[in-house]
Design a protein around this motif. Sequence first.
Motif, PDB file in Angstrom:
ATOM      1  N   SER A 140       0.827  -1.215   0.000  1.00  0.00           N
ATOM      2  CA  SER A 140       0.000   0.000   0.000  1.00  0.00           C
ATOM      3  C   SER A 140       0.858   1.261   0.000  1.00  0.00           C
ATOM      4  O   SER A 140       0.583   2.212  -0.748  1.00  0.00           O
ATOM      5  CB  SER A 140      -0.932   0.010   1.213  1.00  0.00           C
ATOM      6  N   SER A 141       1.892   1.286   0.825  1.00  0.00           N
ATOM      7  CA  SER A 141       2.742   2.477   0.867  1.00  0.00           C
ATOM      8  C   SER A 141       3.504   2.669  -0.442  1.00  0.00           C
ATOM      9  O   SER A 141       3.731   3.811  -0.880  1.00  0.00           O
ATOM     10  CB  SER A 141       3.725   2.379   2.035  1.00  0.00           C
ATOM     11  N   LYS A 144       1.044   4.173  -2.946  1.00  0.00           N
ATOM     12  CA  LYS A 144       0.805   5.590  -2.645  1.00  0.00           C
ATOM     13  C   LYS A 144       1.956   6.464  -3.116  1.00  0.00           C
ATOM     14  O   LYS A 144       1.754   7.591  -3.555  1.00  0.00           O
ATOM     15  CB  LYS A 144       0.607   5.769  -1.140  1.00  0.00           C
ATOM     16  N   SER A 181      -3.505  -6.798   1.106  1.00  0.00           N
ATOM     17  CA  SER A 181      -2.567  -5.814   1.653  1.00  0.00           C
ATOM     18  C   SER A 181      -2.722  -4.420   1.072  1.00  0.00           C
ATOM     19  O   SER A 181      -2.104  -3.473   1.572  1.00  0.00           O
ATOM     20  CB  SER A 181      -1.128  -6.291   1.419  1.00  0.00           C
ATOM     21  N   MET A 182      -3.542  -4.250   0.025  1.00  0.00           N
ATOM     22  CA  MET A 182      -3.693  -2.919  -0.576  1.00  0.00           C
ATOM     23  C   MET A 182      -4.952  -2.202  -0.107  1.00  0.00           C
ATOM     24  O   MET A 182      -5.369  -1.209  -0.717  1.00  0.00           O
ATOM     25  CB  MET A 182      -3.692  -3.029  -2.106  1.00  0.00           C
ATOM     26  N   THR A 183      -5.548  -2.643   0.978  1.00  0.00           N
ATOM     27  CA  THR A 183      -6.796  -2.026   1.451  1.00  0.00           C
ATOM     28  C   THR A 183      -6.621  -0.544   1.779  1.00  0.00           C
ATOM     29  O   THR A 183      -7.541   0.252   1.571  1.00  0.00           O
ATOM     30  CB  THR A 183      -7.297  -2.766   2.689  1.00  0.00           C
ATOM     31  N   ALA A 184      -5.453  -0.160   2.274  1.00  0.00           N
ATOM     32  CA  ALA A 184      -5.225   1.248   2.625  1.00  0.00           C
ATOM     33  C   ALA A 184      -5.056   2.119   1.391  1.00  0.00           C
ATOM     34  O   ALA A 184      -5.105   3.350   1.506  1.00  0.00           O
ATOM     35  CB  ALA A 184      -3.994   1.365   3.510  1.00  0.00           C
ATOM     36  N   PHE A 185      -4.894   1.520   0.222  1.00  0.00           N
ATOM     37  CA  PHE A 185      -4.674   2.308  -0.989  1.00  0.00           C
ATOM     38  C   PHE A 185      -5.880   2.336  -1.915  1.00  0.00           C
ATOM     39  O   PHE A 185      -6.234   3.394  -2.448  1.00  0.00           O
ATOM     40  CB  PHE A 185      -3.485   1.721  -1.759  1.00  0.00           C
ATOM     41  N   LYS A 186      -6.555   1.219  -2.088  1.00  0.00           N
ATOM     42  CA  LYS A 186      -7.516   1.117  -3.192  1.00  0.00           C
ATOM     43  C   LYS A 186      -8.759   1.973  -2.984  1.00  0.00           C
ATOM     44  O   LYS A 186      -9.376   2.411  -3.955  1.00  0.00           O
ATOM     45  CB  LYS A 186      -7.904  -0.340  -3.413  1.00  0.00           C
TER      46      LYS A 186
END
Length: 286
Positions: A140-141, A144, A181-186
């Motif tokens: 995710s980071s 971003k 693992s990409m929940t904070a980004f999508k």
Amino acid sequence: MAEQALREEGTQPLFEMIAHVSVQDPSDDEAIEKASEKSSATCQDSDSKPAVKKKRKQPTECFLSQPEEKQESAVKAKRRKKKKISDVLQKSAPKPGVPADLQNLLNQHFGENRSVIEIEELKLSDSCFLPANDLTHSFSSYLKEICPKWAKLRRSHKEKKSVVMLVLCSSALRSLELIKSMTAFKGDCRVIKLFAKHIKIKEQMNMLEKGMFHIGVGTPGRVKALVEQDALCLNSTKYMILDWNWRDQKLRRMMDIPEIKKETFDLLEKSIIKLCRDGSVKLGLF
């Protein structure tokens, strides 16, 4: 008369001795010859016996064959032992992938069957690449960092049979891990699974035709099959991320697996490299 008598008496034993010496029994000659033959035979036997003992004391053939067998077995053992990726990693720390690594693998893969002009067409400049992961980011980071204007791209995307971001990894299980693992980004975007495990290609084709998706995560083989059947269009794709640094239980990266490597490079050659050279797609190594 007396002198003559003495002469006769003195010469008589001499004649008897001469006769005795000159006239010999033939049996005596045979005995002498047999004795000489026996002596020569004994001499020959005595000469031959040490030679036999020398041959027994020096088993040259047996002595020489043993080290040769050991050398052959040692060579076979060395041939069987091949360097494993795990052995290499134990001696040195893993290094993050860089764009030059991808370019070198492309040249090695296509170098034998391509001309110099065709190899030049496969070269990618530094402007085609996004910043590579230095092994300090989560997925995710990293997304971003390379795509700070993702919310705007997500809202403007309206086309079906296409995705804005395409993520390629080595297996279906790894694809599921990346999606989680990409929940904070999508955010509010929709993600489609593009791998073969438990999902038929016809189902994926129907989903792409009827729905709208922003991110596609899957394996190179299934993505290539969808592109070849015109079920997935890459004209709207802006980012293509390769799960470069991750290693499986056998410590293999996706480029260490021959099938995955071949399918990835085939997809890059047919569809992605041209879009990268035109500037519409950026490549990232996570």
